[in-house]
Write a protein that holds these residues in place. Structure first.
Motif, PDB file in Angstrom:
ATOM      1  N   HIS A   1       0.846  -1.190   0.000  1.00 24.80           N
ATOM      2  CA  HIS A   1       0.000   0.000   0.000  1.00 24.80           C
ATOM      3  C   HIS A   1       0.880   1.238   0.000  1.00 24.80           C
ATOM      4  O   HIS A   1       1.752   1.385   0.849  1.00 24.80           O
ATOM      5  CB  HIS A   1      -0.909  -0.005   1.246  1.00 24.80           C
ATOM      6  CG  HIS A   1      -1.881   1.138   1.264  1.00 24.80           C
ATOM      7  ND1 HIS A   1      -3.083   1.097   0.607  1.00 24.80           N
ATOM      8  CD2 HIS A   1      -1.793   2.360   1.835  1.00 24.80           C
ATOM      9  CE1 HIS A   1      -3.711   2.253   0.783  1.00 24.80           C
ATOM     10  NE2 HIS A   1      -2.948   3.035   1.526  1.00 24.80           N
ATOM     11  N   GLN A   2       0.638   2.138  -0.970  1.00 27.32           N
ATOM     12  CA  GLN A   2       1.374   3.409  -0.985  1.00 27.32           C
ATOM     13  C   GLN A   2       0.523   4.475  -0.298  1.00 27.32           C
ATOM     14  O   GLN A   2      -0.658   4.639  -0.623  1.00 27.32           O
ATOM     15  CB  GLN A   2       1.692   3.827  -2.422  1.00 27.32           C
ATOM     16  CG  GLN A   2       2.584   5.078  -2.437  1.00 27.32           C
ATOM     17  CD  GLN A   2       2.995   5.518  -3.824  1.00 27.32           C
ATOM     18  OE1 GLN A   2       2.363   5.169  -4.825  1.00 27.32           O
ATOM     19  NE2 GLN A   2       4.058   6.317  -3.888  1.00 27.32           N
TER      20      GLN A   2
ATOM     21  N   MET B   1      -6.459   6.405   9.272  1.00 28.11           N
ATOM     22  CA  MET B   1      -6.243   5.814   7.951  1.00 28.11           C
ATOM     23  C   MET B   1      -5.489   4.490   8.050  1.00 28.11           C
ATOM     24  O   MET B   1      -5.745   3.562   7.286  1.00 28.11           O
ATOM     25  CB  MET B   1      -5.498   6.800   7.051  1.00 28.11           C
ATOM     26  CG  MET B   1      -6.431   7.788   6.381  1.00 28.11           C
ATOM     27  SD  MET B   1      -7.571   6.929   5.213  1.00 28.11           S
ATOM     28  CE  MET B   1      -8.580   8.327   4.715  1.00 28.11           C
TER      29      MET B   1
ATOM     30  N   VAL C   1      -5.741   2.276  10.445  1.00 30.52           N
ATOM     31  CA  VAL C   1      -6.724   1.251  10.827  1.00 30.52           C
ATOM     32  C   VAL C   1      -7.686   0.988   9.663  1.00 30.52           C
ATOM     33  O   VAL C   1      -8.029  -0.167   9.384  1.00 30.52           O
ATOM     34  CB  VAL C   1      -7.458   1.653  12.123  1.00 30.52           C
ATOM     35  CG1 VAL C   1      -8.621   0.701  12.411  1.00 30.52           C
ATOM     36  CG2 VAL C   1      -6.482   1.653  13.292  1.00 30.52           C
ATOM     37  N   ASN C   2      -8.107   2.024   8.949  1.00 29.32           N
ATOM     38  CA  ASN C   2      -8.956   1.822   7.765  1.00 29.32           C
ATOM     39  C   ASN C   2      -8.317   0.855   6.765  1.00 29.32           C
ATOM     40  O   ASN C   2      -8.972  -0.055   6.268  1.00 29.32           O
ATOM     41  CB  ASN C   2      -9.192   3.167   7.046  1.00 29.32           C
ATOM     42  CG  ASN C   2     -10.357   3.965   7.616  1.00 29.32           C
ATOM     43  OD1 ASN C   2     -11.255   3.414   8.248  1.00 29.32           O
ATOM     44  ND2 ASN C   2     -10.341   5.260   7.397  1.00 29.32           N
ATOM     45  N   VAL C   3      -7.040   1.073   6.476  1.00 31.09           N
ATOM     46  CA  VAL C   3      -6.365   0.225   5.484  1.00 31.09           C
ATOM     47  C   VAL C   3      -6.170  -1.184   6.039  1.00 31.09           C
ATOM     48  O   VAL C   3      -6.349  -2.178   5.323  1.00 31.09           O
ATOM     49  CB  VAL C   3      -5.032   0.852   5.022  1.00 31.09           C
ATOM     50  CG1 VAL C   3      -4.260  -0.108   4.117  1.00 31.09           C
ATOM     51  CG2 VAL C   3      -5.301   2.165   4.293  1.00 31.09           C
TER      52      VAL C   3
ATOM     53  N   ILE D   1      -8.135  -2.782   8.056  1.00 30.04           N
ATOM     54  CA  ILE D   1      -9.431  -3.467   7.946  1.00 30.04           C
ATOM     55  C   ILE D   1      -9.716  -3.837   6.484  1.00 30.04           C
ATOM     56  O   ILE D   1     -10.207  -4.937   6.189  1.00 30.04           O
ATOM     57  CB  ILE D   1     -10.569  -2.577   8.509  1.00 30.04           C
ATOM     58  CG1 ILE D   1     -10.340  -2.276   9.993  1.00 30.04           C
ATOM     59  CG2 ILE D   1     -11.937  -3.233   8.299  1.00 30.04           C
ATOM     60  CD1 ILE D   1     -10.236  -3.480  10.876  1.00 30.04           C
ATOM     61  N   LEU D   2      -9.372  -2.939   5.560  1.00 31.10           N
ATOM     62  CA  LEU D   2      -9.559  -3.238   4.134  1.00 31.10           C
ATOM     63  C   LEU D   2      -8.774  -4.488   3.744  1.00 31.10           C
ATOM     64  O   LEU D   2      -9.284  -5.369   3.047  1.00 31.10           O
ATOM     65  CB  LEU D   2      -9.096  -2.041   3.297  1.00 31.10           C
ATOM     66  CG  LEU D   2      -9.280  -2.168   1.780  1.00 31.10           C
ATOM     67  CD1 LEU D   2     -10.768  -2.139   1.414  1.00 31.10           C
ATOM     68  CD2 LEU D   2      -8.544  -1.049   1.046  1.00 31.10           C
TER      69      LEU D   2
ATOM     70  N   ASN E   1     -18.082   5.217  11.878  1.00 30.01           N
ATOM     71  CA  ASN E   1     -16.842   4.450  11.718  1.00 30.01           C
ATOM     72  C   ASN E   1     -15.973   4.787  12.927  1.00 30.01           C
ATOM     73  O   ASN E   1     -15.662   5.952  13.176  1.00 30.01           O
ATOM     74  CB  ASN E   1     -16.157   4.858  10.401  1.00 30.01           C
ATOM     75  CG  ASN E   1     -14.832   4.144  10.183  1.00 30.01           C
ATOM     76  OD1 ASN E   1     -14.234   3.601  11.127  1.00 30.01           O
ATOM     77  ND2 ASN E   1     -14.362   4.141   8.954  1.00 30.01           N
TER      78      ASN E   1
END
Lengths: 243, 243
Positions: free
Chosen positions: B9-10, B26, B28-30, B32-33, B171
């Protein structure tokens, strides 16, 4: 002919709203990221900008939406500088689905700002030449943004730490949140964005108190973000009913 | 041995803060993704979850930070289910730089919630079997989170439209913004996150008014998010001086 740059992007869940559509803030964030990737490819690097002691500042967006990209969908973001004159550089962005259907079109106007004086300077030909965009004699006209009246709904938004970006200013996509939040959940669930015209005038920084003023007539909403006596942005939005 | 899943991930500029570091929200968002991508790969699809009428809900994160990923840096996000018992499923995430150095480690605990009753249900073995994670007899202990005292600084955060996700709840990464915003720009510019332990108890939804309470002793800050009489989350954070 100016150079077109394009890039595929899959919409992550955290870029989506309650309708599982990409938010306008995230759409503009990704559009800007894609134009930064074009700048790098064309040699318009941060180093080059720093040599000239200037940065790009957006002054206006005109955004037309057929439909917003959906969460998990892979779309293509494309961009091209469309022309420049003495003080403005114009750039288009467009988003297409996997069948090539146009989902979103963005027209935008940019100025160059001096790091030292924080004032607008004339466009530096050495930089814009790399885009191969044509020099224009006149200026490009964007749709008129009608002002909001004085006696309308307003709500304060204190600038928070995470609203501030690496340039120590509020990332102006936050203005969309402060504007649309006014409309309320029932309206936003039942309507989709059709068009927004927004003009930026003044940047916000930490500890500023933003006022978001708002006025709605049917499917048109008008918005104004200000701090103290200064106007930061004005926008006019057209909504459409969801099917 | 449980299955490890990883993905490069960049970090985009809009995922960064004033320090050009990825924000915790962000990160934690990534994470979870990336775990959702693992779920798809293992056949733990949305359809399977819907057949069982359950969803995953996080109850706790323990996050250790050597350093946050930087804007433009390409890092690897990896994740693995580490074990489960009757009611909890445990998952680790870790982020490494291009030389393989560990930047961030996340331990997490999850429960299954019924769509119908909004109550926790026992873990469904048919689902978790796909992770090949071991069944555990006891429960995994997370570090103790000390409570904030009653008489401390508090600040209200009205839930906004764009705080709400497709599940019609806030969220929970927004809690980090509401917690850290308290600390103020000078402290956040001079310090980096070293560790955070956070426990989630109650979800927030549209029109809720969140209270963010806060207490600081040197490099430790304690936080509580509540709405009315209900506690939504408690966290304890360790900070370090920036070099």
């Amino acid at each position: 002919m100016a150079t077109i740059y394009q890039e595929a992007h899959q919409i992550a869940y955290y870029q989506g709203d309650t309708k599982k559509q990409m938010t306008l803030a995230m759409l503009v964030n990704v559009a800007i990221l894609v134009s930064e990737h074009q700048n790098e490819e064309l040699g318009i690097t941060n180093e080059l900008m720093q040599q000239h002691q200037v940065g790009w500042v957006v002054t206006q967006y005109q955004i037309n939406v057929n439909r917003m990209p959906k969460v998990d969908e892979t779309v293509t973001f494309a961009t091209m500088a469309t022309g420049y004159n003495k003080y403005f550089c114009y750039r288009d962005f467009w988003v297409t689905d996997q069948k090539g259907n146009r989902l979103v079109t963005i027209h935008s106007a940019w100025v160059m700002m001096s790091y030292k004086t924080r004032q607008m300077v004339a466009i530096i030909p050495e930089i814009v030449a790399k885009y191969k965009a044509p020099f224009m004699k006149g200026i490009k006209h964007f749709p008129r943004i009608h002002h909001v009246n004085a006696d309308i709904a307003k709500r304060p938004y204190r600038v928070r730490y995470y609203d501030i970006d690496a340039n120590q200013h509020v990332n102006n996509v936050h203005y969309f949140d402060w504007m649309f939040d006014h409309l309320g959940m029932p309206f936003l669930m039942a309507h989709d964005l059709a068009e927004i015209n927004i003009r930026y005038e003044h940047e916000l920084t930490v500890n500023d108190l933003a006022q978001s003023q708002f006025q709605q007539q049917g499917l048109i909403s008008r918005h104004r973000i200000s701090t103290g006596e200064r106007q930061c942005a004005e926008a006019e939005v057209t909504w459409k009913n969801r099917h």
